[in-house]
Design an enzyme around this catalytic site. Structure first.
Site, PDB file in Angstrom:
ATOM      1  N   PRO A  21      -0.914   4.562  -6.695  1.00 28.61           N
ATOM      2  CA  PRO A  21      -0.470   5.649  -5.827  1.00 28.61           C
ATOM      3  C   PRO A  21       0.185   5.173  -4.539  1.00 28.61           C
ATOM      4  O   PRO A  21      -0.274   4.222  -3.910  1.00 28.61           O
ATOM      5  CB  PRO A  21      -1.755   6.422  -5.525  1.00 28.61           C
ATOM      6  N   ASN A  22       1.255   5.870  -4.202  1.00 29.16           N
ATOM      7  CA  ASN A  22       2.003   5.709  -2.946  1.00 29.16           C
ATOM      8  C   ASN A  22       2.861   4.455  -2.902  1.00 29.16           C
ATOM      9  O   ASN A  22       3.614   4.271  -1.937  1.00 29.16           O
ATOM     10  CB  ASN A  22       1.058   5.760  -1.726  1.00 29.16           C
TER      11      ASN A  22
ATOM     12  N   ARG B  49       7.295   3.582   3.702  1.00 28.58           N
ATOM     13  CA  ARG B  49       5.885   3.801   4.010  1.00 28.58           C
ATOM     14  C   ARG B  49       5.372   2.701   4.947  1.00 28.58           C
ATOM     15  O   ARG B  49       5.372   1.520   4.574  1.00 28.58           O
ATOM     16  CB  ARG B  49       5.107   3.741   2.689  1.00 28.58           C
TER      17      ARG B  49
ATOM     18  N   TYR C 249       3.553  -2.731   5.288  1.00 27.97           N
ATOM     19  CA  TYR C 249       3.981  -3.069   3.926  1.00 27.97           C
ATOM     20  C   TYR C 249       5.372  -3.700   3.852  1.00 27.97           C
ATOM     21  O   TYR C 249       5.798  -4.109   2.769  1.00 27.97           O
ATOM     22  CB  TYR C 249       3.922  -1.817   3.039  1.00 27.97           C
TER      23      TYR C 249
ATOM     24  N   ASN D   8      -1.479  -3.549  -8.703  1.00 23.83           N
ATOM     25  CA  ASN D   8      -1.746  -3.075  -7.343  1.00 23.83           C
ATOM     26  C   ASN D   8      -2.132  -1.613  -7.482  1.00 23.83           C
ATOM     27  O   ASN D   8      -1.261  -0.750  -7.661  1.00 23.83           O
ATOM     28  CB  ASN D   8      -0.527  -3.247  -6.437  1.00 23.83           C
TER      29      ASN D   8
ATOM     30  N   ALA E 264      -4.851   2.745  -3.180  1.00 20.54           N
ATOM     31  CA  ALA E 264      -6.137   3.228  -2.676  1.00 20.54           C
ATOM     32  C   ALA E 264      -7.189   3.396  -3.780  1.00 20.54           C
ATOM     33  O   ALA E 264      -8.393   3.398  -3.484  1.00 20.54           O
ATOM     34  CB  ALA E 264      -5.939   4.545  -1.938  1.00 20.54           C
TER      35      ALA E 264
ATOM     36  N   HIS F 172     -10.232   1.109  -3.895  1.00 15.94           N
ATOM     37  CA  HIS F 172     -11.422   1.299  -3.060  1.00 15.94           C
ATOM     38  C   HIS F 172     -12.280   2.474  -3.517  1.00 15.94           C
ATOM     39  O   HIS F 172     -13.309   2.757  -2.903  1.00 15.94           O
ATOM     40  CB  HIS F 172     -10.988   1.517  -1.602  1.00 15.94           C
TER      41      HIS F 172
ATOM     42  N   ASP G 267     -13.896   0.182 -14.974  1.00 17.22           N
ATOM     43  CA  ASP G 267     -14.326   0.265 -16.379  1.00 17.22           C
ATOM     44  C   ASP G 267     -13.152   0.051 -17.330  1.00 17.22           C
ATOM     45  O   ASP G 267     -13.316  -0.563 -18.399  1.00 17.22           O
ATOM     46  CB  ASP G 267     -14.975   1.628 -16.656  1.00 17.22           C
TER      47      ASP G 267
ATOM     48  N   GLU H 210      -5.448  -8.616  -9.553  1.00 22.22           N
ATOM     49  CA  GLU H 210      -5.403  -7.573  -8.520  1.00 22.22           C
ATOM     50  C   GLU H 210      -4.555  -8.083  -7.357  1.00 22.22           C
ATOM     51  O   GLU H 210      -4.789  -9.180  -6.852  1.00 22.22           O
ATOM     52  CB  GLU H 210      -6.840  -7.292  -8.063  1.00 22.22           C
TER      53      GLU H 210
ATOM     54  N   HIS I 288      -2.723  -7.102  -3.525  1.00 20.37           N
ATOM     55  CA  HIS I 288      -2.483  -6.224  -2.373  1.00 20.37           C
ATOM     56  C   HIS I 288      -1.440  -6.863  -1.487  1.00 20.37           C
ATOM     57  O   HIS I 288      -1.546  -8.057  -1.148  1.00 20.37           O
ATOM     58  CB  HIS I 288      -3.776  -5.975  -1.594  1.00 20.37           C
TER      59      HIS I 288
ATOM     60  N   ARG J   8      -7.982  -5.045   7.697  1.00 20.56           N
ATOM     61  CA  ARG J   8      -7.663  -3.642   8.001  1.00 20.56           C
ATOM     62  C   ARG J   8      -8.955  -2.822   8.108  1.00 20.56           C
ATOM     63  O   ARG J   8     -10.010  -3.368   8.376  1.00 20.56           O
ATOM     64  CB  ARG J   8      -6.699  -3.110   6.927  1.00 20.56           C
TER      65      ARG J   8
END
Ligand code: DQA
Length: 153
Positions: free
Chosen positions: A10-11, A18, A23, A79, A82, A85, A92, A103, A105, A112
């Site tokens: 998302p985003n 953004r 970023y 990635n 959100a 978190h 799963d 993973e 970021h 942060r």
């Protein structure tokens, strides 16, 4: 030709506009072009998918697991934004699907807000790349390639 899946959550479609101080100025198209370049230079085909919907990411991980078992896919660069978190469901899905997932970021989440310090995904991931900007995607691809070459794929 072995395949790599680049999965953005998302985003991340808003990259470029953004929070550029966090970023950077690169767009999602730039990220995907970088990944294609890195993967194809190593003789892989690169598939890119971005979704703002958790279920779409879960379905993509399930398909990645099938493709990995079939010997078609080396792994996934994820990635999850959100959802990192918040999402036990993505944890799963990574475990259940079985394809190696790195993973990523863009920002250093540990520098942060405290709510970004915990990842539900890290315990299920093959590796983690955090805080290297969009170069993190290339580092993750390199990690997947080395893992596969070492027979840990
Ligand atoms: C992010 C970090 C997350 O905390 C955030 O929700 C994102 C982007 C990153 O790439 O730095 O959407 O995953």
């Amino acid at each position: 030709m072995p395949k790599l899946l680049i999965l953005n959550g998302p985003n991340l479609n808003l990259l470029g506009t953004r929070e550029p101080a966090v970023y950077g100025a690169h767009t999602l198209a730039d990220v995907e072009a970088l990944c294609r370049q890195a993967g194809e230079a190593a003789g892989c085909s690169v598939e890119c998918l971005q979704s703002n919907h958790e279920g779409v990411l879960i379905d993509a991980l399930h398909e990645a697991g099938r493709a990995h078992r079939a010997g078609e896919l080396l792994g996934v660069v994820l990635n999850a934004g959100a959802y990192t978190h918040t999402s036990v469901a993505l944890h799963d899905a990574i475990k259940g699907a079985g394809a190696p997932v790195v993973e990523v970021h863009i920002s250093n989440v540990h520098a942060r807000e405290p709510f970004r310090h915990h990842s539900y995904l890290s315990p299920a991931a093959a590796g983690i790349v955090v805080g290297f900007g969009i170069d993190g995607y290339v580092l993750a691809i390199e990690g997947l390639l080395r893992r596969a070459r070492a027979g840990r794929g």
